[in-house]
Design a protein around this motif. Structure first.
Motif, mmCIF file in Angstrom:
data_model
loop_
_atom_site.group_PDB
_atom_site.id
_atom_site.type_symbol
_atom_site.label_atom_id
_atom_site.label_comp_id
_atom_site.label_asym_id
_atom_site.label_seq_id
_atom_site.Cartn_x
_atom_site.Cartn_y
_atom_site.Cartn_z
ATOM 1 N N PHE A 128 0.842 -1.189 0.000
ATOM 2 C CA PHE A 128 0.000 0.000 0.000
ATOM 3 C C PHE A 128 0.879 1.242 0.000
ATOM 4 O O PHE A 128 1.797 1.372 0.807
ATOM 5 C CB PHE A 128 -0.904 0.035 1.247
ATOM 6 N N GLN A 129 0.572 2.152 -0.924
ATOM 7 C CA GLN A 129 1.284 3.415 -1.010
ATOM 8 C C GLN A 129 0.255 4.537 -1.083
ATOM 9 O O GLN A 129 -0.909 4.312 -1.424
ATOM 10 C CB GLN A 129 2.171 3.452 -2.268
ATOM 11 N N SER A 130 0.707 5.748 -0.812
ATOM 12 C CA SER A 130 -0.214 6.872 -0.870
ATOM 13 C C SER A 130 0.483 8.092 -1.435
ATOM 14 O O SER A 130 1.713 8.215 -1.340
ATOM 15 C CB SER A 130 -0.757 7.179 0.525
ATOM 16 N N ARG A 131 -0.296 8.958 -2.045
ATOM 17 C CA ARG A 131 0.203 10.227 -2.599
ATOM 18 C C ARG A 131 -0.778 11.317 -2.263
ATOM 19 O O ARG A 131 -1.986 11.102 -2.304
ATOM 20 C CB ARG A 131 0.311 10.139 -4.134
ATOM 21 N N ARG A 132 -0.224 12.492 -1.962
ATOM 22 C CA ARG A 132 -1.083 13.661 -1.763
ATOM 23 C C ARG A 132 -0.465 14.807 -2.549
ATOM 24 O O ARG A 132 0.358 15.562 -2.025
ATOM 25 C CB ARG A 132 -1.211 14.023 -0.280
ATOM 26 N N PRO A 133 -0.851 14.962 -3.804
ATOM 27 C CA PRO A 133 -0.216 15.976 -4.660
ATOM 28 C C PRO A 133 -0.561 17.411 -4.266
ATOM 29 O O PRO A 133 0.208 18.321 -4.571
ATOM 30 C CB PRO A 133 -0.763 15.653 -6.060
ATOM 31 N N ASN A 134 -1.698 17.597 -3.623
ATOM 32 C CA ASN A 134 -2.079 18.939 -3.157
ATOM 33 C C ASN A 134 -3.048 18.787 -1.988
ATOM 34 O O ASN A 134 -3.382 17.660 -1.597
ATOM 35 C CB ASN A 134 -2.702 19.764 -4.297
ATOM 36 N N THR A 135 -3.509 19.908 -1.453
ATOM 37 C CA THR A 135 -4.371 19.869 -0.267
ATOM 38 C C THR A 135 -5.641 19.090 -0.504
ATOM 39 O O THR A 135 -6.161 18.421 0.384
ATOM 40 C CB THR A 135 -4.734 21.304 0.164
ATOM 41 N N SER A 136 -6.170 19.180 -1.709
ATOM 42 C CA SER A 136 -7.501 18.644 -1.975
ATOM 43 C C SER A 136 -7.534 17.159 -2.289
ATOM 44 O O SER A 136 -8.557 16.517 -2.098
ATOM 45 C CB SER A 136 -8.140 19.397 -3.153
ATOM 46 N N PHE A 137 -6.457 16.617 -2.806
ATOM 47 C CA PHE A 137 -6.489 15.245 -3.305
ATOM 48 C C PHE A 137 -5.538 14.327 -2.557
ATOM 49 O O PHE A 137 -4.440 14.735 -2.167
ATOM 50 C CB PHE A 137 -6.117 15.207 -4.797
ATOM 51 N N CYS A 138 -5.987 13.070 -2.433
ATOM 52 C CA CYS A 138 -5.135 12.048 -1.848
ATOM 53 C C CYS A 138 -5.454 10.732 -2.549
ATOM 54 O O CYS A 138 -6.630 10.456 -2.842
ATOM 55 C CB CYS A 138 -5.406 11.930 -0.352
ATOM 56 N N PHE A 139 -4.417 9.947 -2.836
ATOM 57 C CA PHE A 139 -4.597 8.703 -3.564
ATOM 58 C C PHE A 139 -4.059 7.532 -2.760
ATOM 59 O O PHE A 139 -3.076 7.665 -2.022
ATOM 60 C CB PHE A 139 -3.858 8.752 -4.915
ATOM 61 N N LEU A 140 -4.725 6.408 -2.900
ATOM 62 C CA LEU A 140 -4.253 5.149 -2.313
ATOM 63 C C LEU A 140 -3.919 4.219 -3.471
ATOM 64 O O LEU A 140 -4.786 3.927 -4.299
ATOM 65 C CB LEU A 140 -5.342 4.539 -1.426
ATOM 66 N N ASP A 141 -2.667 3.792 -3.537
ATOM 67 C CA ASP A 141 -2.225 2.863 -4.572
ATOM 68 C C ASP A 141 -1.992 1.499 -3.935
ATOM 69 O O ASP A 141 -1.250 1.395 -2.959
ATOM 70 C CB ASP A 141 -0.912 3.346 -5.208
ATOM 71 N N ILE A 142 -2.602 0.483 -4.527
ATOM 72 C CA ILE A 142 -2.333 -0.883 -4.095
ATOM 73 C C ILE A 142 -1.572 -1.554 -5.233
ATOM 74 O O ILE A 142 -2.116 -1.753 -6.322
ATOM 75 C CB ILE A 142 -3.633 -1.647 -3.749
ATOM 76 N N ARG A 143 -0.310 -1.840 -5.002
ATOM 77 C CA ARG A 143 0.575 -2.230 -6.094
ATOM 78 C C ARG A 143 0.267 -3.622 -6.633
ATOM 79 O O ARG A 143 0.328 -3.854 -7.842
ATOM 80 C CB ARG A 143 2.024 -2.168 -5.632
ATOM 81 N N SER A 144 -0.040 -4.537 -5.765
ATOM 82 C CA SER A 144 -0.307 -5.912 -6.184
ATOM 83 C C SER A 144 -1.400 -6.478 -5.275
ATOM 84 O O SER A 144 -1.110 -7.160 -4.288
ATOM 85 C CB SER A 144 0.962 -6.762 -6.099
ATOM 86 N N PRO A 145 -2.646 -6.152 -5.611
ATOM 87 C CA PRO A 145 -3.739 -6.551 -4.704
ATOM 88 C C PRO A 145 -3.835 -8.065 -4.533
ATOM 89 O O PRO A 145 -3.747 -8.824 -5.511
ATOM 90 C CB PRO A 145 -4.990 -6.003 -5.392
ATOM 91 N N GLY A 146 -4.006 -8.470 -3.299
ATOM 92 C CA GLY A 146 -4.283 -9.864 -3.004
ATOM 93 C C GLY A 146 -5.727 -10.018 -2.583
ATOM 94 O O GLY A 146 -6.436 -9.034 -2.355
ATOM 95 N N LEU A 147 -6.166 -11.273 -2.475
ATOM 96 C CA LEU A 147 -7.558 -11.523 -2.097
ATOM 97 C C LEU A 147 -7.876 -10.914 -0.730
ATOM 98 O O LEU A 147 -8.991 -10.459 -0.482
ATOM 99 C CB LEU A 147 -7.838 -13.023 -2.096
ATOM 100 N N GLY A 148 -6.871 -10.880 0.131
ATOM 101 C CA GLY A 148 -7.068 -10.323 1.475
ATOM 102 C C GLY A 148 -7.199 -8.815 1.506
ATOM 103 O O GLY A 148 -7.500 -8.254 2.562
ATOM 104 N N ASP A 149 -6.975 -8.168 0.380
ATOM 105 C CA ASP A 149 -7.096 -6.708 0.325
ATOM 106 C C ASP A 149 -8.506 -6.261 -0.037
ATOM 107 O O ASP A 149 -8.783 -5.047 -0.064
ATOM 108 C CB ASP A 149 -6.099 -6.132 -0.684
ATOM 109 N N ALA A 150 -9.364 -7.216 -0.328
ATOM 110 C CA ALA A 150 -10.763 -6.870 -0.600
ATOM 111 C C ALA A 150 -11.383 -6.289 0.664
ATOM 112 O O ALA A 150 -11.347 -6.917 1.733
ATOM 113 C CB ALA A 150 -11.543 -8.095 -1.042
ATOM 114 N N ALA A 151 -11.887 -5.082 0.557
ATOM 115 C CA ALA A 151 -12.389 -4.364 1.742
ATOM 116 C C ALA A 151 -13.052 -3.072 1.292
ATOM 117 O O ALA A 151 -13.038 -2.726 0.110
ATOM 118 C CB ALA A 151 -11.231 -4.034 2.688
ATOM 119 N N MET A 152 -13.596 -2.362 2.259
ATOM 120 C CA MET A 152 -14.052 -0.983 2.044
ATOM 121 C C MET A 152 -12.887 -0.076 2.414
ATOM 122 O O MET A 152 -12.281 -0.254 3.478
ATOM 123 C CB MET A 152 -15.266 -0.681 2.921
#
Lengths: 112, 113
Positions: free
Chosen positions: A64-88
């Protein structure tokens, strides 16, 4: 209305295929959070930013990685999702760490 | 190890009666407590909070009680209404600037007609 927006609301990906979830806010809050919530469990904090100051929770997987390019936006990157990453995945914002958190509607991730 | 515990996964209450949701915590450094309400397919919404210097906070039909010696808090909803059917999360926070909120697992409240 000021709010926290998450896109997409539902995301389906394949095992191992990278996926990015996005969050935006119109509240002009300093702090943004990403939580993972699995069924019947408490929301689990993954990361948080105070402005551009990034904080990774100790038990957040490297996948799991994250980026926040500016105040308004934030991203969650999942590089190689596994079955256990299924979630809200919930994004939240607050003015400071001690202020009330406002949550977005969440993105439900399915991993096939 | 859970620092915030909601031991009842679900609760059913008749419409018009009082709903009481309970929460226990283990960390005596927590000094601010919150309740969030969550409808299906939506994010949690802040409902009510209480500081550790108080033992009661009331907002309309919602009252939160805090018993510090027992490390216990409860949310009372009276009278209960159909729109109160949701999952309620108890959460706690320490007193330091960068202390994060710790959530319980939630209690699903069903209001019966």
């Amino acid at each position: 209305d000021a709010m926290v927006i998450q896109n997409p609301r539902y995301q389906v990906t394949q095992f191992g295929k990278p996926v990015t979830l996005s969050c935006s806010q119109t509240l002009n809050h300093n702090v943004m959070y990403w939580y993972q919530q699995k069924s019947s469990q408490a929301p689990k904090l993954l990361f948080h930013y105070y402005d551009k100051d990034f904080n990774n929770e100790a038990d957040t997987p490297d996948n799991f990685q994250s980026r926040r390019p500016n105040t308004s936006f934030c991203f969650l990157d999942i590089r190689s999702p596994g079955l256990g990453d299924a979630a809200m995945y919930l994004c939240a914002t607050s003015f400071s760490y001690t202020d009330t958190q406002y949550f977005g509607p969440g993105t439900r991730l399915t991993v096939l | 190890d859970q620092q915030v515990k909601q031991n009842s996964p679900s609760l059913s209450v008749q419409e018009g009666r009082i709903s009481i949701l309970n929460c226990d915590y283990t960390n005596s450094m927590f000094d601010y407590f919150l309740w969030y309400k969550k409808y299906p397919a939506e994010g949690p919404t802040f409902l009510i909070s209480i500081s550790s210097i108080k033992d009661k906070n009331e907002d309309g039909r919602f009252t939160v009680f805090l018993n510090k010696s027992a490390k216990h808090l409860s949310l009372h909803i009276v009278p209960s209404q159909p729109g109160d059917s949701a999952v309620y999360f108890c959460a706690a926070q320490g007193g330091n600037r960068d202390d994060k909120i710790i959530f319980g697992k939630g209690t699903r409240l069903h209001i019966l007609p």
